[in-house]
Design an enzyme around this catalytic site. Structure first.
Site, PDB file in Angstrom:
ATOM      1  N   GLY A  90       0.776  -1.228   0.000  1.00 30.40           N
ATOM      2  CA  GLY A  90       0.000   0.000   0.000  1.00 30.40           C
ATOM      3  C   GLY A  90       0.805   1.274   0.000  1.00 30.40           C
ATOM      4  CD  GLU A 124       1.519   1.135   6.513  1.00 28.62           C
ATOM      5  OE1 GLU A 124       1.447   1.124   5.263  1.00 28.62           O
ATOM      6  OE2 GLU A 124       1.621   0.106   7.189  1.00 28.62           O
ATOM      7  CG  ASP A 167      -7.647   1.156  10.785  1.00 23.89           C
ATOM      8  OD1 ASP A 167      -8.226   1.725  11.726  1.00 23.89           O
ATOM      9  OD2 ASP A 167      -8.243   0.417   9.993  1.00 23.89           O
ATOM     10  CE  LYS A 223      -9.062   3.670   7.260  1.00 17.32           C
ATOM     11  NZ  LYS A 223      -9.656   2.372   7.242  1.00 17.32           N
ATOM     12  CG  ASP A 229      -4.994  -4.037  -2.510  1.00 14.59           C
ATOM     13  OD1 ASP A 229      -4.584  -3.721  -1.375  1.00 14.59           O
ATOM     14  OD2 ASP A 229      -5.120  -5.208  -2.873  1.00 14.59           O
ATOM     15  NE  ARG A 286      -1.680  -3.221  -4.389  1.00 14.36           N
ATOM     16  CZ  ARG A 286      -1.571  -3.176  -3.067  1.00 14.36           C
ATOM     17  NH1 ARG A 286      -1.388  -2.021  -2.466  1.00 14.36           N
ATOM     18  NH2 ARG A 286      -1.648  -4.274  -2.351  1.00 14.36           N
TER      19      ARG A 286
END
Length: 187
Positions: free
Chosen positions: A48, A103, A107, A135, A162, A168
């Protein structure tokens, strides 16, 4: 790929390509100010954060080396498993070096905590975190942190993120619409 190509699959576009690009540049300037005169190592978390890591490195005007790690902390249902599994280890020696762990999304903080603990055992000179997205109720860490955007809960796709291998290459960051392909509250 632009959002209009998958508009029926998205609940909303959270961040445009332009907003992301602008903020990545700002993050690069913040990092340069903090690390003036020092070489840094960006450690991107695959898959990611690959897009974000490369764009951040390109926005920097100071020397930076890039290393990669790959982790998994979600089960096949995309719910947190409570455990982190390392899929790819870092190929660089980071002892005595200034590292920034890059990153895409913070989360629960489970993966980030595991990575910070793991990397600290390798005796770097310093560790910082740079995340594009955070988040709600994302944890705070005892290291310097650079955060691009605070975003709502939900499954975020695009700009490297994704869902089941798709999205992506979406140029923006978007909230995936709830439905059979996106479990509520996932990621």
């Amino acid at each position: 790929m632009d959002a209009e190509h998958v508009a029926g699959e998205l609940a909303s576009v959270l961040l445009s390509e332009e907003q992301i690009s602008s903020r990545v540049g700002e993050l690069a300037h913040e990092i340069e100010a903090a690390y003036a005169g020092r070489d840094i190592v960006l450690i991107g978390v695959l898959g990611g954060a690959a897009t974000f890591t490369v764009d951040l490195a390109r926005a920097l005007t100071v020397p930076a080396e890039i290393g990669w790690m790959a982790m998994r902390s979600y089960t096949t249902s995309k719910r947190s498993s409570g455990a982190v599994r390392q899929l790819k280890d870092l190929d660089l020696d980071i002892e005595g070096r200034d590292i920034i762990l890059v990153e895409a999304v913070i989360d629960t903080g489970l993966t980030m905590s595991w990575l910070l603990n793991n990397l600290a055992t390798r005796r770097p000179a310093s560790i910082a975190v740079c995340a594009l997205l955070r988040k709600p109720d994302g944890p705070a860490f005892d290291v310097p942190a650079y955060v691009g955007f605070d975003v709502p809960a939900g499954l975020i796709v695009g700009y490297g993120l994704d869902h089941r291998g798709r999205y992506r290459n979406l140029r923006c960051a978007a909230l995936l619409a709830p439905g059979p392909s996106a479990p509520p509250g996932a990621r």
